[in-house]
Design an enzyme around this catalytic site. Structure first.
Site, PDB file in Angstrom:
ATOM      1  N   CYS A  52     -21.155  12.464  -2.118  1.00 51.10           N
ATOM      2  CA  CYS A  52     -22.020  12.907  -1.019  1.00 51.10           C
ATOM      3  C   CYS A  52     -22.909  14.064  -1.438  1.00 51.10           C
ATOM      4  CB  CYS A  52     -21.179  13.370   0.163  1.00 51.10           C
ATOM      5  SG  CYS A  52     -20.027  12.155   0.712  1.00 51.10           S
ATOM      6  N   THR A  99      -3.075  -5.734   2.418  1.00 54.26           N
ATOM      7  CA  THR A  99      -3.839  -6.965   2.243  1.00 54.26           C
ATOM      8  C   THR A  99      -2.907  -8.141   2.542  1.00 54.26           C
ATOM      9  OG1 THR A  99      -3.253  -7.165  -0.068  1.00 54.26           O
ATOM     10  CG2 THR A  99      -5.226  -5.891   0.429  1.00 54.26           C
ATOM     11  N   ILE A 139      -1.485  -9.963   0.465  1.00 60.38           N
ATOM     12  CA  ILE A 139      -0.408 -10.060  -0.526  1.00 60.38           C
ATOM     13  C   ILE A 139       0.499  -8.837  -0.410  1.00 60.38           C
ATOM     14  CG2 ILE A 139       0.112 -10.135  -2.999  1.00 60.38           C
ATOM     15  CD1 ILE A 139      -2.507 -11.690  -3.342  1.00 60.38           C
ATOM     16  N   ILE A 163       0.341  -5.026  -2.029  1.00 62.31           N
ATOM     17  CA  ILE A 163      -1.021  -4.655  -2.417  1.00 62.31           C
ATOM     18  C   ILE A 163      -1.743  -4.079  -1.199  1.00 62.31           C
ATOM     19  CG2 ILE A 163      -3.219  -5.417  -3.385  1.00 62.31           C
ATOM     20  CD1 ILE A 163      -1.791  -7.507  -4.944  1.00 62.31           C
ATOM     21  N   GLY A 194     -10.795   2.545   1.408  1.00 61.06           N
ATOM     22  CA  GLY A 194     -12.086   3.064   0.957  1.00 61.06           C
ATOM     23  C   GLY A 194     -13.239   2.110   1.198  1.00 61.06           C
TER      24      GLY A 194
END
Lengths: 175, 422
Positions: free
Chosen positions: B42, B261, B263, B266, B270
């Site tokens: 940023c 996710t 899976i 995992i 972000g």
């Protein structure tokens, strides 16, 4: 739990000594705009509302900081900044729900109350009315404020508020 | 237990720190393409303007990683994620994992037009890009796109003495976060500072032989030696897709509110994920620093066995444009097209604000030149408070001592009247 500044707005008469002491002690000028404690004043109802950093558990300023320089000190629970790396983007100021960040226009950095670097805060020792206290408290947060607010409603439910002296019924406050 | 984190951005680092705090004995490995410690993307335009030195961009140093006993595999590309044998394959070796966190971020887009490979075409996404722009010594600059990066880069290069033009395809600057009126004020601010702003124009081609000599839009040709592409980003999800991880319709990795996710074991957080908006509850790509940080924290907590739910992304854009603080938070009129948002606005000579209401609930705020009391507005948007409820507190002063921060926001909530100035 460590000590914090506890504010009792009912006792505050808006003299502004805390602001002057803070500005002088922490930034070296008698300019209240540089104070880290601010007394918001309501001219109509003559309410004086001191606001200062409440060192939130899940500090919104910390999550907004673009430079990751605002972090909790896990031993004291204070929200502290590495000011040397502040770029003055004001993201923390904008995200603080309590409006408790102060923009230092001279250094172009944003500062917050750090309880006079962990020593006894000067504003508290100079407060002439006892509206500011430096005490241990178990929890500062929305829940506690809500509980206090609810208690206040029950207390005041009985007497009908006097229309001529609005606001004078208010005593006690954030404890 | 070994946790592997792909990505060294803000969410990856927050996840690593969170895991370290929760599980001091776990092994944490971070893999990153860039061979640099974590820095604040940023602040790149601020560095371009010369307000921040290159060293001050860095949030961590290599020794900070050692102190947190995080193993770093920087400067390495992930070739493959093998979900069957729980391995991340790098160019030179394999790393086994028990838990994997994907924080691979996003990359800046350059549209496939003629001349975009010529010398003098840049993006501004990393320290490397910044160094390339500085080394190029730009004089006549065209910035394509007027998002945060575009506008900030324009101001920065203006300060460096360049002749700057912004080209925006849509009808106004910063179209994603500001509505017509505030956007027009920002445009005026930019133009007063010497930046040329062209809206509603489409870039067709970059002209030049060997290096950039000009840019051709559908309306004109502009001579320039530098083009900075600030048209948006694309999520880095290719390795995840190949590994069989679900990708959402917006192009980000699909996760639930615990950043998991499809899976097991995992997680993703972000810029690379598709999260949901706190205000509208709809899927969105947040791409903002505070959201990424929070997502990293949530992923880290869940990964180390402490259940935590993500509350949703919140748009907060704070931009100092030509000395004026421009703030946008929550919904904009454009973001909730199908819902008619009510607008309360106020303008005096140097300041402007607008409050957006969704069925009486405070849903968004855009302000120019205002600094104080905005945090209270943000909290009210997050809690979806009815404006009438806040007005009652402010008008009757009932319980105002309990919520003194409402006082700071009074000037916005009461329609800008002087009598409510605290």
């Amino acid at each position: 739990m460590d000590k914090r500044i506890v504010i009792d707005p009912g006792k505050c008469d808006g003299c502004g000594i805390c602001e002057l002491v803070c500005a002088a002690g922490r930034s070296g000028t008698w300019h209240p705009a540089l104070s880290r404690i601010k007394v918001k004043k309501d001219p109509i109802w003559s309410l004086n509302l001191p606001v200062v950093c409440s060192h939130c558990e899940d500090a919104p300023c910390g999550s907004a900081c673009l430079m990751n320089i605002i972090d909790k000190d896990y031993s004291t629970g204070l929200t502290l900044r590495v000011l040397s790396r502040c770029i003055g983007c004001r993201a923390c100021q904008v995200s603080c729900p309590f409006d408790a960040c102060t923009y230092d226009y001279r250094s172009e950095k944003v500062v917050n109350c750090d309880l006079c670097e962990g020593r006894a805060p000067e504003c508290v020792s100079c407060c002439p009315t006892g509206a500011l206290r430096y005490e241990r408290a178990e929890y500062f947060g929305e829940e506690k404020l809500k509980a206090a607010a609810r208690a206040a409603i029950i207390e005041e439910a009985e007497p009908v508020p006097d229309k001529d002296t609005p606001g004078l019924k208010r005593s006690g406050g954030v404890k | 237990m070994r946790t592997v984190i792909i990505g060294n951005g803000v969410s990856g680092n927050k996840a690593a720190e969170t895991i370290r705090r929760q599980k001091p004995d776990w092994e944490v490995v971070m893999i990153s393409r860039e061979a640099l410690p974590a820095y604040s993307a940023c602040a790149l335009p601020d560095c371009l303007a010369g307000w921040v030195s290159r060293d001050d961009l860095f949030i961590k140093s290599f020794s900070d990683y050692r102190e947190l006993s995080i193993r770093t595999e920087f400067g390495k590309e992930v070739r493959l994620i093998d979900t069957a044998s729980c391995e991340v394959v790098l160019e030179d070796r394999k790393i086994e994992y028990d838990r994997l966190i994907l924080a691979s971020g996003s990359r800046a887009l350059i549209p496939p037009l003629t001349g975009v490979m010529l010398e003098g075409n840049f993006i501004l996404k990393s320290v490397f890009d910044l160094e390339r722009i500085m080394a190029h010594r730009p004089k006549q600059v065209v910035i394509v796109g007027s998002g945060n990066i575009g506008v900030e880069a324009a101001e920065a290069l203006e300060l460096r003495g360049c002749e700057v033009t912004i080209i925006e395809m849509l009808d106004r600057v910063m179209p994603k976060v500001f509505d017509e009126k505030p956007s027009a004020i920002i445009r005026r601010l930019l133009e007063e500072n010497g930046v040329r702003v062209l809206t509603g124009e489409k870039v067709m081609e970059v002209r030049g032989s060997g290096k950039v000599e000009g840019i051709i839009t559908d309306a004109r040709e502009i001579p320039c030696d530098t083009v900075i592409w600030a048209v948006g980003v694309r999520q880095n999800v290719e390795t995840a897709r190949e590994a069989g991880i679900d990708i959402g319709s917006l192009g980000g990795i699909k996760v639930n509110s615990r950043m998991e996710t499809n899976i097991e074991g995992i997680y993703a957080c972000g810029d690379c994920i598709e999260s949901f908006s706190l205000v509208t509850r709809r899927p969105e790509l947040s791409l903002l620093w505070p959201s990424a940080k929070r997502q990293g924290e949530i992923a880290g907590l869940n990964c180390s066995g402490k259940p935590a739910e993500y509350e949703g992304s919140f748009t907060l854009v704070v931009e100092e444009i030509c000395g004026k603080n421009c703030v946008s938070m929550g919904s904009t009129g454009g973001m909730q097209n199908d819902i008619q948002l009510q607008v309360i606005e106020n303008e005096d000579k140097d300041c402007y604000f607008r409050l957006l209401l969704d069925n009486g609930r405070i849903a968004g705020f855009q302000g120019i030149g205002h600094n104080e009391g905005l945090g209270a507005i943000m909290a009210l948007i997050k809690t979806k408070t009815q404006l009438s409820e806040v007005k009652r507190v402010l008008e009757t002063r009932e319980l105002l001592t309990m919520v003194p921060w409402f006082a700071g926001a009074a000037r916005y909530l009461m329609g800008g009247g002087d009598s409510y100035e605290f």
